[in-house]
Enzyme design. Structure first.
Site, PDB file in Angstrom:
ATOM      1  N   HIS A 131     -34.643 -74.893 -31.473  1.00  0.00           N
ATOM      2  CA  HIS A 131     -33.324 -75.876 -31.176  1.00  0.00           C
ATOM      3  C   HIS A 131     -32.768 -75.848 -32.525  1.00  0.00           C
ATOM      4  CE1 HIS A 131     -34.682 -78.720 -27.674  1.00  0.00           C
ATOM      5  NE2 HIS A 131     -34.796 -77.581 -27.438  1.00  0.00           N
ATOM      6  N   ASP A 181     -35.610 -77.950 -20.200  1.00  0.00           N
ATOM      7  CA  ASP A 181     -36.857 -77.840 -20.966  1.00  0.00           C
ATOM      8  C   ASP A 181     -37.985 -78.508 -20.097  1.00  0.00           C
ATOM      9  OD1 ASP A 181     -35.733 -76.579 -23.043  1.00  0.00           O
ATOM     10  OD2 ASP A 181     -35.647 -78.255 -24.445  1.00  0.00           O
ATOM     11  N   HIS A 230     -40.233 -72.775 -28.065  1.00  0.00           N
ATOM     12  CA  HIS A 230     -38.706 -72.137 -28.373  1.00  0.00           C
ATOM     13  C   HIS A 230     -38.049 -73.087 -29.289  1.00  0.00           C
ATOM     14  CE1 HIS A 230     -37.749 -75.641 -25.476  1.00  0.00           C
ATOM     15  NE2 HIS A 230     -36.429 -75.576 -25.983  1.00  0.00           N
ATOM     16  N   GLU A 266     -31.598 -69.485 -30.524  1.00  0.00           N
ATOM     17  CA  GLU A 266     -32.718 -70.022 -30.180  1.00  0.00           C
ATOM     18  C   GLU A 266     -33.702 -68.840 -29.989  1.00  0.00           C
ATOM     19  OE1 GLU A 266     -32.806 -72.836 -26.929  1.00  0.00           O
ATOM     20  OE2 GLU A 266     -31.367 -73.885 -27.785  1.00  0.00           O
TER      21      GLU A 266
HETATM   22 ZN   LIG Z   1     -35.031 -76.852 -25.570  1.00  0.00          ZN
END
Ligand SMILES: [Zn+2]
Length: 136
Positions: free
Chosen positions: A77, A88, A75, A29
């Site tokens: 995934h 999150d 971010h 990630e």
């Molecule tokens: Zn996440």
């Protein structure tokens, strides 16, 4: 005092940077913080100490330089699922009101933006000239 500024959208150039960084980090990630210029999300700050693992990217808030006034985070995934996880959501509530999650395959249709409460919100992509302030 700092007051929350209305965000009009994200610069196309910045979104392209995010999508490219997400692609090149895959299957790990990618994570960073979002900074705005004149009401437009225009900078991505990669934090020292950001780690990624199968448990997901973790942004180390305690390592955040004090001069950064982040409006949110970004971010990726490694799956097509761009919904926020429980972790999150906990993070979103701590910093800013614009949180982007990019899902695989990291294209213009695979990202979403959430507010501090984890509710999806519209974030227009703007064709703007970014200032010549070359800090990076
Ligand atoms: Zn996440």
């Amino acid at each position: 005092m700092l007051k929350p500024r209305k965000i009009r959208g994200i610069a196309r150039e910045t979104l392209d940077f995010i999508l490219n960084a997400s692609r090149s980090s895959h299957p790990d990630e990618f994570a960073g913080l979002l900074e705005e210029e004149d009401g437009v999300i225009a900078n991505v700050i990669l934090l020292p100490g950001t780690t990624s693992s199968s448990m997901g990217a973790r942004i180390h808030l305690d390592m955040m330089p004090l001069h950064i006034h982040a409006v949110g985070s970004v971010h990726s995934h490694p799956t097509p699922d761009n919904l926020p996880s429980r972790a999150d959501l906990a993070f979103f509530s701590k910093k800013g009101d614009y949180h982007i999650i990019v899902g695989y395959p990291y294209d213009e249709n695979s990202w979403a933006c959430y507010n501090a409460r984890g509710e999806k919100q519209n974030l227009p992509v703007l064709d703007v000239e970014l200032g010549g302030d070359e800090r990076w």
